[in-house]
Motif scaffolding. Structure first.
Motif, PDB file in Angstrom:
ATOM      1  N   GLN A  15       0.817  -1.211   0.000  1.00 58.71           N
ATOM      2  CA  GLN A  15       0.000   0.000   0.000  1.00 58.71           C
ATOM      3  C   GLN A  15       0.850   1.260   0.000  1.00 58.71           C
ATOM      4  OE1 GLN A  15      -2.622  -0.533   3.346  1.00 58.71           O
ATOM      5  NE2 GLN A  15      -4.174  -1.597   2.138  1.00 58.71           N
ATOM      6  N   ALA A  16       2.156   1.104   0.118  1.00 62.71           N
ATOM      7  CA  ALA A  16       3.077   2.239   0.045  1.00 62.71           C
ATOM      8  C   ALA A  16       4.003   2.034  -1.149  1.00 62.71           C
ATOM      9  CB  ALA A  16       3.907   2.338   1.324  1.00 62.71           C
ATOM     10  N   GLY A  17       4.297   3.130  -1.855  1.00 66.69           N
ATOM     11  CA  GLY A  17       5.218   3.010  -2.970  1.00 66.69           C
ATOM     12  C   GLY A  17       4.522   2.474  -4.204  1.00 66.69           C
ATOM     13  N   PRO A  18       5.292   1.859  -5.088  1.00 70.73           N
ATOM     14  CA  PRO A  18       6.746   1.671  -4.986  1.00 70.73           C
ATOM     15  C   PRO A  18       7.518   2.942  -5.338  1.00 70.73           C
ATOM     16  CG  PRO A  18       5.941   0.783  -7.053  1.00 70.73           C
ATOM     17  CD  PRO A  18       4.736   1.246  -6.312  1.00 70.73           C
ATOM     18  N   ASP A  19       8.673   3.063  -4.729  1.00 75.78           N
ATOM     19  CA  ASP A  19       9.547   4.192  -5.026  1.00 75.78           C
ATOM     20  C   ASP A  19      10.984   3.754  -4.762  1.00 75.78           C
ATOM     21  OD1 ASP A  19       9.889   4.245  -2.217  1.00 75.78           O
ATOM     22  OD2 ASP A  19       8.250   5.668  -2.002  1.00 75.78           O
ATOM     23  N   ASN A  20      11.894   4.708  -4.860  1.00 76.63           N
ATOM     24  CA  ASN A  20      13.312   4.376  -4.691  1.00 76.63           C
ATOM     25  C   ASN A  20      13.621   3.831  -3.308  1.00 76.63           C
ATOM     26  OD1 ASN A  20      14.583   4.998  -7.204  1.00 76.63           O
ATOM     27  ND2 ASN A  20      14.141   7.152  -6.818  1.00 76.63           N
TER      28      ASN A  20
ATOM     29  N   ASN B  13      11.500   2.054  -1.085  1.00 73.46           N
ATOM     30  CA  ASN B  13      10.950   0.771  -0.646  1.00 73.46           C
ATOM     31  C   ASN B  13      10.830  -0.271  -1.758  1.00 73.46           C
ATOM     32  OD1 ASN B  13       8.809   1.654  -2.164  1.00 73.46           O
ATOM     33  ND2 ASN B  13       7.308   1.582  -0.527  1.00 73.46           N
ATOM     34  N   ILE B  14      11.474  -0.045  -2.888  1.00 71.94           N
ATOM     35  CA  ILE B  14      11.343  -0.992  -3.992  1.00 71.94           C
ATOM     36  C   ILE B  14      11.835  -2.377  -3.607  1.00 71.94           C
ATOM     37  CG2 ILE B  14      13.574  -0.430  -5.017  1.00 71.94           C
ATOM     38  CD1 ILE B  14      10.338  -1.188  -6.928  1.00 71.94           C
ATOM     39  N   TRP B  15      12.855  -2.411  -2.756  1.00 77.75           N
ATOM     40  CA  TRP B  15      13.405  -3.709  -2.353  1.00 77.75           C
ATOM     41  C   TRP B  15      12.506  -4.417  -1.356  1.00 77.75           C
ATOM     42  CZ3 TRP B  15      16.685  -5.662  -5.481  1.00 77.75           C
ATOM     43  CH2 TRP B  15      17.488  -4.820  -6.241  1.00 77.75           C
ATOM     44  N   LEU B  16      11.722  -3.648  -0.632  1.00 79.04           N
ATOM     45  CA  LEU B  16      10.732  -4.272   0.244  1.00 79.04           C
ATOM     46  C   LEU B  16       9.658  -4.965  -0.592  1.00 79.04           C
ATOM     47  CD1 LEU B  16      10.280  -1.458   2.938  1.00 79.04           C
ATOM     48  CD2 LEU B  16      12.045  -3.226   2.765  1.00 79.04           C
ATOM     49  N   TRP B  17       9.243  -4.301  -1.672  1.00 82.04           N
ATOM     50  CA  TRP B  17       8.310  -4.920  -2.623  1.00 82.04           C
ATOM     51  C   TRP B  17       8.913  -6.203  -3.177  1.00 82.04           C
ATOM     52  CZ3 TRP B  17       4.060  -2.946  -5.986  1.00 82.04           C
ATOM     53  CH2 TRP B  17       3.328  -1.930  -5.369  1.00 82.04           C
ATOM     54  N   ASN B  18      10.143  -6.080  -3.604  1.00 83.93           N
ATOM     55  CA  ASN B  18      10.832  -7.209  -4.212  1.00 83.93           C
ATOM     56  C   ASN B  18      10.875  -8.397  -3.257  1.00 83.93           C
ATOM     57  OD1 ASN B  18      12.187  -8.194  -6.451  1.00 83.93           O
ATOM     58  ND2 ASN B  18      14.184  -7.699  -5.610  1.00 83.93           N
ATOM     59  N   PHE B  19      11.183  -8.103  -2.002  1.00 85.64           N
ATOM     60  CA  PHE B  19      11.315  -9.127  -0.967  1.00 85.64           C
ATOM     61  C   PHE B  19       9.984  -9.853  -0.759  1.00 85.64           C
ATOM     62  CE2 PHE B  19      11.497 -10.439   3.541  1.00 85.64           C
ATOM     63  CZ  PHE B  19      12.718 -11.107   3.558  1.00 85.64           C
ATOM     64  N   CYS B  20       8.898  -9.090  -0.645  1.00 84.05           N
ATOM     65  CA  CYS B  20       7.581  -9.689  -0.419  1.00 84.05           C
ATOM     66  C   CYS B  20       7.096 -10.472  -1.636  1.00 84.05           C
ATOM     67  CB  CYS B  20       6.570  -8.596  -0.062  1.00 84.05           C
ATOM     68  SG  CYS B  20       6.831  -7.888   1.580  1.00 84.05           S
ATOM     69  N   LEU B  21       7.399  -9.975  -2.834  1.00 82.58           N
ATOM     70  CA  LEU B  21       7.007 -10.705  -4.037  1.00 82.58           C
ATOM     71  C   LEU B  21       7.703 -12.056  -4.113  1.00 82.58           C
ATOM     72  CD1 LEU B  21       6.993  -7.783  -6.617  1.00 82.58           C
ATOM     73  CD2 LEU B  21       5.023  -9.149  -5.944  1.00 82.58           C
ATOM     74  N   ASP B  22       8.970 -12.083  -3.732  1.00 84.68           N
ATOM     75  CA  ASP B  22       9.692 -13.356  -3.707  1.00 84.68           C
ATOM     76  C   ASP B  22       9.021 -14.350  -2.766  1.00 84.68           C
ATOM     77  OD1 ASP B  22      11.543 -12.578  -5.548  1.00 84.68           O
ATOM     78  OD2 ASP B  22      13.084 -12.027  -4.104  1.00 84.68           O
TER      79      ASP B  22
ATOM     80  N   MET C  89      17.379   1.699 -11.700  1.00 84.22           N
ATOM     81  CA  MET C  89      18.566   2.534 -11.570  1.00 84.22           C
ATOM     82  C   MET C  89      18.414   3.485 -10.390  1.00 84.22           C
ATOM     83  SD  MET C  89      20.550   1.544 -13.940  1.00 84.22           S
ATOM     84  CE  MET C  89      21.731   2.891 -13.993  1.00 84.22           C
ATOM     85  N   GLY C  90      19.471   3.636  -9.651  1.00 86.37           N
ATOM     86  CA  GLY C  90      19.499   4.596  -8.552  1.00 86.37           C
ATOM     87  C   GLY C  90      18.934   4.076  -7.262  1.00 86.37           C
ATOM     88  N   ILE C  91      18.600   2.798  -7.187  1.00 84.67           N
ATOM     89  CA  ILE C  91      18.024   2.240  -5.961  1.00 84.67           C
ATOM     90  C   ILE C  91      19.105   1.506  -5.191  1.00 84.67           C
ATOM     91  CG2 ILE C  91      16.327   0.642  -5.044  1.00 84.67           C
ATOM     92  CD1 ILE C  91      14.653   1.137  -7.485  1.00 84.67           C
ATOM     93  N   GLU C  92      19.237   1.843  -3.930  1.00 92.78           N
ATOM     94  CA  GLU C  92      20.207   1.160  -3.076  1.00 92.78           C
ATOM     95  C   GLU C  92      19.521  -0.020  -2.403  1.00 92.78           C
ATOM     96  OE1 GLU C  92      23.137   2.053   0.735  1.00 92.78           O
ATOM     97  OE2 GLU C  92      21.901   3.628  -0.119  1.00 92.78           O
ATOM     98  N   LYS C  93      20.018  -1.212  -2.663  1.00 94.92           N
ATOM     99  CA  LYS C  93      19.388  -2.416  -2.135  1.00 94.92           C
ATOM    100  C   LYS C  93      19.579  -2.534  -0.631  1.00 94.92           C
ATOM    101  CE  LYS C  93      19.153  -7.384  -2.813  1.00 94.92           C
ATOM    102  NZ  LYS C  93      19.681  -8.541  -3.567  1.00 94.92           N
ATOM    103  N   CYS C  94      18.489  -2.753   0.069  1.00 94.88           N
ATOM    104  CA  CYS C  94      18.556  -2.943   1.517  1.00 94.88           C
ATOM    105  C   CYS C  94      19.087  -4.343   1.821  1.00 94.88           C
ATOM    106  CB  CYS C  94      17.170  -2.786   2.130  1.00 94.88           C
ATOM    107  SG  CYS C  94      16.439  -1.166   1.884  1.00 94.88           S
TER     108      CYS C  94
END
Length: 1012
Positions: free
Chosen positions: A317-322, A324-333, A368-373
Motif C-alpha cells: 500500500q506504500a510506494g513503490p519508489d526508490n 521501498n522498492i526492495w521491500l516490494w521485491n522481498f515480499c514478491l519473492d 537505476m538509482g536504488i540502493e538495495k537494503c
C-alpha cells in the motif's frame, strides 16, 4: 597436610620455571585428590592467592595446551566453595577481567570454550560479580554470537546465562538499558529468551518483564536500536514457535494463534509506522524468519490471515519508489515461494519440472538509482496452494494493480508494479490449475474459484476508464490480465460446458442500449443476454473485447491495442472452438456498433483469414441448416456495412476494404474446396448484404438510402467490395476447378451479385454531385473490373441476367457521363461496348425481336446518338448487326425520333419491310422466376408469349417499370408457403433471406414483380 603443602610449593616452583606443563599436570592431580580429601582442599585454599595469580597469567599463554590446562585448574578454584571463600576481592577482580579478555580476544576455540565454561560454573559471590556484570554480559554475548563457529561455546554461554539469570540478570539488563547500553542489552535479551526456550511460558511474569524492555526499544528513536530489537525478537520466535507443534492443520494453528499474534504485533506496528526503511527491511527479515520457523503450517488459512496478510498489505500500500522498492521485491519473492508450494531450496528443480513462465527472479526488476537494503531471506517450506487462499492472493494483486494505476506514483514504478502484479497473477493461475487437477477438489470449489478469478477481472475491466482516488486503469494491463487467464487455465476448464458463467459485466450492460438499435440489422444472430450462461472462454473473449471497445472510444489510434488483440485472437482461434469464439466476437462487434470498432473488425477478419488459409478449421464454411457458425461468418462480412449505416465515424476505409477483400477470397476459395454443390457461399453472402441494405434503408434514424443520405464511406466500402467480388467471380469463371460454375446455381450467383452491383451503381449516382476523388477512383476501378467480368459471359442466360440487372442504373451513368472522370468515362465506354458484344455473341443466340427492343429502347435512345463518339459508334454498329437485319419489328414510340434522324443520314439501317411503329407496352414478359424444390434457390425460365406465338415472334419485358402480373389463388397459396419457409431460415441458418435479381416480391404476395 605436610605432603600437600610440599606439593603446592613444588607446583609454584614449576609454574615459575619453563616446565609449566608438568606444573599444571601435578596441580590437576592435586585438585582431583582434594575433591575427596578435605585437608588437600584446605591447603589449596590457603595458597589460592599465589596459584590464581599464576593461573590468570597463563590463561592467555600463546601455547594452547598450557592455556587450556590453566583454565581447567582455574575452573576448579572458582567452583569449589572452600576455595572460593578464600578468594579476595582484588583476586576476583583480576580473575574476572582476565576471563573476559581471553574469551573476547582469543582465536583458539578450546581456550574460548573453557573460558566461557569457567564463567558458567563459577561460584563467586554477588558482591564480586556485580561490578563486573557488564563485562561478563559482553563476554557471554560474544560467545553466544559464536564467531568461532563452535556449538560447545554456545552451549557453555547459555549455561553461563542461566547462572546469571539466577543472580537477577534481568534486573541488571534493565540497568544496562537505563545506562544507554542498549545494543549489548538487546543481544543478551535475545539469547536469554532463547535460553528459556519452551519453558518460557512457565515463567510468565519473567517473560512479561522482558517484553517490557522490548516495548521500550521498539519505539526508540535510534534506528540501530530498533534493528537490534527486531533481531532480539527472533529469540522470542524461537522460544514460542517451538511450543507450537505444527502439523500443517488448521486446528493446530488455531490453538496457537495467540502466541503468533503476540509475535506479529510489533512487526505490524513497525511496518505501519514512518520509521526508516532500514528498520522496515530488518522487520521483514524477522517476518521471514517467522515464516521459516512455521515450516509446513506457513500456508494454513488462519496463518495466512494472521501472518501474511497484514505485512503484505502494509508493504504494497506504500510506494513503490526508490526507498521501498526492495521491500516490494522481498515480499514478491515470498509470495511466489508460497505459490510454488515447495521448499524454497528445492524450488529450482521443481521449476524445471513445471515451468511457471516467470523470470529467474520473480519480482520487480532492478531500477537505476536504488540502493538495495540488506534483507535476510529465509527458505520457506510450503505445501501446495489451497483454493481457500485464492481470496488472499486476489486481494494482494488488486492492491498492487491499484498502486500501479495511481497517478501519484512515478510512471516507471507504475509499470514495475503492473508487471509484478501480472507475473504474480500468472503464477497464481498456474497454482490454481494444479489444484483443479486434484480429484479431491469438489465441483463447487472449482466454480467458486472461477467466479473469484472472473470477479477480479470484471472489477478491473469495469474500472478501466474510471478514475477513483487518482487511479487510472491502463487498458493494456486489463487486456494482459484477461489474456493470461486464457493462457494459463486449460481448455478442459475454459471450454467445458460444466463451468458456464453468467455475463454479468457492467461493460456488457452498457452495450444493451446499442444492441437494441442493431437487432433489426442482425436478426439471425443469437445475442446473449445478461442472464445467459456462457463458456468461460466466451466470457473472457467478451470481457476482452469490451476493454478494446472502451479503450478505442478514448484513443482510436491506439495501435498497440490492436497488436495485442491480434495476438490474443490468434491464440483463441487456434486453441479453442472457432465457432464459439467467432460468435462471441461478432456479437461483441454488433453490440459496440456505435463505437469506432472497424479497426477491431479488421483484426478479427485478418485472424480468421489466417485460420482459413491454414486449413486448421473449415467447419465454419459448411452450410448446414443448423450451423450457426456459418450464419455468424456471413454477418461478420456484413459488419462494416452495418456500422457505417448507423455511425458517424470517418474510418480509414482502405484498411477495411483490404481486410474484407483478403478474407472473402480465402473463404470463397476454401468453400469451393469443400465441394458443396447444393449451395454457394457467395450467393448467401450476397443475400445477406442485400437484406442488410434493405433493412438499413428502413431504419428511421438513418433515412432511406434513396434520399441521398448515405455517407461517402459507405459508398466507398460498397464499391470496393463489389470490385473484390467481381475479381473473384472472374477468377472462378476462368478457373476449371470452379465446379459450381457448371451447375444450375451459377445463374443464381450471377443474379444475386448483379443485383448488388446495380444497387451500388444507383447509390453511387445518387451521390454523384457530392463525390470526391476517392469515389471517382472507385467508380473507375469498378467499371474496369466490370469489363473483365462481362468479357467472361458467354451463355445467353448469363448475358440476359446482366442486362436485366444493370440496364436501369447504366442508363443514368451513360446519361451523366460528363460527371465522371476521364478514367471512368473510358472504362464506361469499354463496358458498354463489351455488353453489346456479349449480346451479339451469346449462346444460344439472343432473339433481337420487338419485345427485346422494347426493353432496350431507353438505353438505345440514349446511346445511338450519344455525344461520346465511341458510345454512339458502338451502339450504331450493334443496331446494324442486330435489329437492323430484322424484318418484323415494332418500334417503341420514344425511340422513333432517334431512329429517324440516324437512318436519314445513313448511319442506321432500317429494314425496308419494317413498317409498324407502335408502343409495345402490351407485350408480356418471356421470363418467369420460380422457386425450385431446393432451399434458397430460384430457377429462371424462358417462356414463349402465348399471345404472340402465332405471329412467330417472342416478346420479353425486362424493364425497370414492369406491369404487375396478378397471381391466381393457387399461386398465392404457393407464395405464402414459400415465404413461410423463408422465415424458417430457408436453408441459411438463422433467418437469412435470399434475394435475387428476378424476384423482388418478397414483401407482396399479390404480385410476381416489384422494384428494388
Amino acid at each position: 597436610m605436610r605432603d600437600f603443602r610440599e606439593q603446592i610449593d613444588e607446583i609454584n616452583g614449576l609454574l615459575l620455571s619453563d616446565d609449566k606443563a608438568r606444573a599444571y599436570s601435578n596441580l590437576l592431580q592435586l585438585q582431583e585428590i582434594s575433591s575427596a580429601d578435605s585437608s588437600a582442599v584446605v591447603t589449596l585454599a590457603r595458597s589460592s592467592s599465589t596459584i590464581i595469580s599464576s593461573l590468570v597469567a597463563d590463561i592467555s599463554y600463546n601455547d594452547e595446551e598450557i592455556a587450556a590446562q590453566a583454565l581447567k585448574c582455574l575452573g576448579f578454584m572458582i567452583y569449589h566453595p572452600a576455595v572460593v571463600a578464600s578468594i579476595g576481592g582484588h583476586d576476583a577482580d583480576v580473575l574476572i577481567e582476565s576471563l573476559v579478555k581471553v574469551i573476547t580476544t582469543t582465536k583458539i576455540k578450546t581456550v574460548c570454550n573453557l573460558g566461557v565454561w569457567c564463567i558458567s560454573i563459577q561460584q563467586l559471590s554477588s558482591s564480586m560479580l556485580d561490578q563486573h556484570l557488564h563485562s561478563l554480559l559482553r563476554a557471554v554475548t560474544y560467545a553466544l554470537d559464536n564467531p568461532i563457529g563452535s556449538l560447545s561455546i554456545t552451549f557453555e554461554a547459555m549455561q553461563a546465562l542461566a547462572v546469571d539469570m539466577k543472580k537477577k540478570l534481568l534486573g541488571t539488563i534493565k540497568e544496562l538499558l537505563g545506562q544507554g547500553m542498549k545494543i549489548p542489552c538487546l543481544q543478551a535479551w535475545r539469547w536469554f529468551i532463547r535460553l528459556l526456550g519452551p519453558h518460557a511460558l512457565k515463567t510468565k511474569h519473567l517473560v512479561n518483564e522482558m517484553l517490557e524492555i522490548l516495548k521500550l526499544t521498539f519505539s526508540d528513536l535510534d534506528s540501530q536500536v530498533q534493528i537490534a530489537s527486531l533481531v532480539a525478537w527472533e529469540g522470542l520466535i524461537d522460544a514460542l514457535v517451538e511450543l507450537v507443534v505444527l502439523n500443517n492443520t488448521e486446528a493446530e494453528a488455531e490453538r496457537h494463534l495467540k502466541k503468533i499474534k503476540l509475535i506479529m504485533a510489533p512487526l505490524v506496528g513497525i511496518m505501519s509506522s514512518k520509521c526508516d526503511v532500514s528498520v522496515q527491511a530488518s522487520c521483514l527479515s524477522t517476518w521471514s524468519y517467522l515464516l521459516h520457523k512455521l515450516e509446513d503450517s506457513v500456508n494454513c488459512q488462519s496463518l495466512i490471515i494472521t501472518v501474511w496478510e497484514p505485512i503484505i498489505e502494509l508493504v504494497f500500500q506504500a510506494g513503490p519508489d526508490n526507498k521501498n522498492i526492495w521491500l516490494w521485491n522481498f515480499c514478491l519473492d515470498h509470495l511466489h515461494s508460497l505459490l510454488r508450494g515447495v521448499n524454497q531450496q528445492a524450488s529450482v528443480n521443481q521449476h524445471n519440472k513445471e515451468p511457471l513462465h516467470l523470470p529467474d527472479k520473480s519480482s520487480v526488476n532492478d531500477h537505476m538509482g536504488i540502493e538495495k537494503c540488506q534483507l535476510r531471506h529465509y527458505p520457506l517450506k510450503c505445501s501446495p496452494l489451497k483454493l481457500s487462499q485464492l481470496e488472499f492472493f486476489i486481494k494482494t494483486i488488486t492492491i498492487i494493480v491499484d498502486r500501479g494505476s495511481n497517478e501519484s506514483v512515478a510512471p516507471e514504478f507504475r509499470e514495475l508494479a503492473s508487471n509484478a502484479a501480472l507475473r504474480l497473477f500468472g503464477c497464481l493461475l498456474e497454482a490454481v490449475q494444479r489444484a483443479f487437477r486434484c480429484v479431491s477438489i469438489t465441483y463447487d470449489k472449482v466454480m467458486q474459484s472461477i467466479n473469484t478469478l472472473f470477479g477480479f477481472l470484471e472489477k478491473m475491466c469495469d474500472n478501466m476508464t474510471s478514475q477513483v482516488d487518482n487511479n487510472y486503469y491502463d487498458p493494456h494491463i486489463c487486456l494482459k490480465f484477461v489474456k493470461v487467464v486464457t493462457e494459463r487455465l486449460e481448455p478442459s476448464i475454459l471450454e467445458s460446458p460444466l463451468y458456464k458463467v453468467g455475463l454479468k459485466l457492467k461493460c456488457i450492460k452498457n452495450m444493451e442500449l446499442a444492441t437494441e438499435t442493431t437487432r433489426g440489422l442482425v436478426a439471425d444472430i443469437c445475442f446473449r443476454g445478461l442472464d445467459d450462461k456462457v463458456l468461460p472462454v466466451v466470457y473472457l473473449s467478451n470481457n476482452y473485447f469490451s476493454v478494446v471497445a472502451k479503450s478505442l472510444s478514448n484513443a482510436p489510434e491506439c495501435e498497440s491495442v490492436f497488436e495485442h488483440m491480434q495476438g490474443y485472437l490468434k491464440f483463441l482461434l487456434t486453441s479453442y472452438n472457432p465457432h464459439e469464439i467467432l460468435h462471441a466476437l461478432t456479437c461483441s462487434l454488433y453490440k459496440n456498433i456505435r463505437l469506432n470498432t472497424l479497426q477491431s473488425w479488421v483484426v478479427v477478419a485478418n485472424c480468421f483469414k489466417e485460420l482459413i488459409d491454414g486449413k486448421k478449421d473449415l467447419s465454419l464454411l459448411r452450410m448446414e441448416t443448423d450451423n450457426i457458425g456459418y450464419s455468424i461468418l456471413l454477418r461478420l462480412f456484413s459488419y462494416p456495412f452495418a456500422l457505417l449505416s448507423v455511425s458517424d465515424i470517418n474510418p480509414k476505409v482502405h484498411t477495411v476494404v483490404e481486410a474484407w477483400d483478403l478474407l472473402y477470397v480465402s473463404v470463397d476459395r476454401a468453400s469451393q474446396c469443400l465441394h458443396l454443390a447444393a449451395k454457394s457461399f457467395s450467393v448467401d453472402l450476397c443475400a445477406v448484404l442485400n437484406g442488410l441494405i434493405d433493412q438499413i434503408a428502413s431504419v428511421d434514424a438513418r433515412n432511406e438510402l434513396k434520399e441521398n443520405k448515405c455517407s461517402d464511406e459507405f459508398v466507398l466500402l460498397y464499391g470496393n467490395v463489389m470490385i473484390c467480388v467481381m475479381k473473384q467471380l472472374v477468377w472462378g469463371m476462368r478457373s476449371e476447378a470452379r465446379h459450381y460454375m457448371d451447375s444450375e446455381f451459377r445463374k443464381f450467383s450471377f443474379t444475386s451479385w448483379m443485383l448488388l452491383a446495380a444497387r451500388f451503381m444507383k447509390l453511387f449516382w445518387m451521390n454523384i454531385h457530392n463525390t470526391g476523388q476517392s469515389l471517382l477512383s472507385v467508380s473507375s476501378r469498378f467499371l474496369g473490373e466490370f469489363v473483365q467480368f462481362v468479357a467472361c459471359l458467354h451463355h445467353k442466360e448469363d448475358v440476359l441476367i446482366l442486362v436485366e440487372a444493370v440496364s436501369s442504373p447504366l442508363l443514368e451513368w451513360l446519361s451523366g457521363m460528363h460527371l465522371l472522370d476521364s478514367n471512368s468515362r473510358h472504362n464506361l465506354q469499354i463496358l458498354w461496348s463489351q455488353m453489346l458484344k456479349c449480346l451479339q455473341q451469346g449462346q444460344p443466340s439472343v432473339q433481337f425481336d420487338s419485345s427485346f427492343l422494347n426493353f432496350q429502347a431507353p438505353l438505345l435512345e440514349r446511346t445511338l446518338d450519344h455525344p461520346n463518339s465511341v458510345i454512339s459508334a458502338a451502339t450504331t454498329n450493334f443496331w446494324n448487326s442486330t435489329y437492323g437485319l430484322q424484318s418484323k419489328l415494332e418500334f417503341p414510340k420514344a425511340l422513333v425520333p432517334t431512329l429517324d434522324k440516324l437512318s436519314r443520314n445513313g448511319k442506321l439501317k432500317i429494314c425496308s419491310r419494317n413498317h409498324c411503329v407502335e408502343d409495345c407496352t402490351s407485350s408480356l414478359d418471356r421470363y418467369k422466376v420460380t422457386n425450385t424444390l431446393k432451399k434458397c434457390s430460384k430457377r429462371v425460365e424462358i417462356l414463349s408469349n402465348p399471345v404472340q406465338e402465332s405471329k412467330g415472334c417472342d416478346n420479353i419485358n425486362l424493364g425497370a417499370k414492369r406491369k404487375r402480373c396478378q397471381l391466381t389463388e393457387h399461386q398465392k397459396e404457393v407464395r405464402r408457403a414459400q415465404q413461410g419457409r423463408t422465415r424458417d431460415s430457408n436453408g441459411h441458418g438463422l433467418c437469412i433471406q435470399t434475394y435475387t435479381a428476378l424476384d423482388f416480391s418478397q414483401g407482396n404476395e399479390e404480385s410476381q414483380d416489384s422494384q428494388i
